[in-house]
Design a protein around this motif. Sequence first.
Motif: not given
Lengths: 439, 207
Positions: A343-346, A367-368, B75, B100-102, B107, B110-115
Amino acid sequence: MGAFEGIDKLGRYQPPTESCRHDHIPSPHPEAAVHSPKLAALHARLSLPERLPLQTLARSLVDVSADSDPAFNNSSLAILGSDILGYYTSEFLLCHYPRLPMVVLFAAQSAYVGPKTLAALSQEWGVEAAACPGGEVDPGLLQFTQVDPGAPPPDMLKPGTTSRPNDDRHYRRGLSSRIVYDDQFGDMKANPDSGIAITGSSTSFPSSPSRSQPTFPPPSSSLSSTLTSHRPNLGPDRQPTASRTTAYAPPPSRNGTTHERARQTFVRALCGALYLHCGKPYTRSFFRAHILSRSLRPSTPSPATSSLPSSSAPQGLASLFAFTQPTRDLSRLCAREGFEPPVARLISETGRASRHPVFVVGVYSGRDKLGEGAGSSLDEARFRAAANALRGWYLYTPGEGEVSMPSETEIGAGGGNGRERGGGKKYIPPFIDPGEVVV
Amino acid sequence: MTCPFSPLSLARQPFFKSSGFSSRTCRRQESTARRLRQRLRIKPEPSFAETIPTQDHIIYNPPSSAPSVYHTPFKFLPQNDKRRQRLAAATTSSPFAFSAPTSDNSTSSTLPPPLRAPVQKRYHLTSADFDEIRRLRIEDPLKWSNIALAKKFQCSTVLIPMICSVPKEVKQIREKELEDIKQKWGPKKRAAREDRARRRERWGRDE
């Protein structure tokens, strides 16, 4: 015979006097090698060991287009050297970068020991070319016959002379067939049965049989006295005379070669000579010092179409990749390896409404983060991020202590002296990858 | 200076004459040394703060830069690679945790928003639908293009060519149409398109 015979008071090389003039032979006599300051300087500049005699160094400088006699030119040494260089390079690449795709592997092989690199290497070594080969020329000069202007290049292969079956039917040259039929760089090679591969372009000299007439004492300098058994057929006194007059018939074609080709052959021949005279450990260290130490730089991009400054151009093996559909390839890779779909994220952006926006996009699997790329449009950043993720996959290298190349594990490979026993590195089986992404 | 007509005073005259527009009061410039020094007095990065003053420690504060492709993502490391354990241990114990390799999804905020909104594959087409797609394609291959079929059956355009191919004649007609369109392009449009394609090639080479 004095050590300084053939050198005048000013230290210049003097051609031999009338008693032993070598004008009639196509390449310098092996005896002249001892008296050549150029050759001694090259020997010293490359820090070659004393076990490599000057005569062999001189022979490695004689191209097949200068002297068609295989006992005096470097063609046999070059074949050996080409195999050695190819083996050490491919071993290094396969053990250190086990996931490299085949195309990149071919490109990397060509970048390390390809014709252009070897030609540049010999130029950096200070090897100069003779204007025209001949027996009176200084043996420290590279001897070859220039190809005639307008003539087809000597490495151009006609259909029917390559090693591929049915190559006159113009079948597609797929990658699998390049692995099977072509040479170490994935380029077409000549068919050994067609007689082109070994001798390549040959020059016939009508005076060839007369070269075995004069007999010379074996070289008596301190350099050549150390070698006895390692030495290949070198001196004319060891040459069977019959074979030179009857068995070897030079082809009548008078083809020259290019400067680059002659230089490349010289470097290969030198490696082959080192292998014969000094053994594997020295050849390996020579290879490390002169080939592996070179850094792989990309060609400078033209500024007209460059959207990023040239300092951001990739270095090393990463510069050999060219992706056309990285997003598709990455999703195929994730599906194959059982990862979550990418998934591409900004990650960040600036100046979206301006003339020069910059977007930083990361490709995530679960999450990686797999890769990150910056671009002036969302599409470009996503494309670059996926390509960087694929580079990250392909450029995986095991840890520093986790790699042992097969040549390192050989007995006697550790020390500088080939004769000493033991010292081979512990063999660790190399990492084997399932293969590149196939879409 | 005694002489009123010294070259220096003459030179200065126009300056004083033309200064009628600006105020005569001395104005403090923004670029004084003290101001600059005050401006540059920035608080240090938190990683430089002496958190553990009693013992030696490493300050890790690299400048911001694009990540190197030679650092394999966590990964992508093979299962038996030793860096896996080390990275996992580092992220749990060290305060300087990087990627974070979990693999827990707790959570995800906390990830950035997807395009783009993530597309869930539906796998909703049955074999009857496949037959219908083939029938439509044979019926009118010009009308039922890949895009039209994908729109009708609400699937990806990649799927349609896997089910049925386009006849050669239709392909030729399409290519002819495209060529006709390209014939109408002017030199500017053509050059712009070529440049765009060349730039796209450079994306793939990371230049």
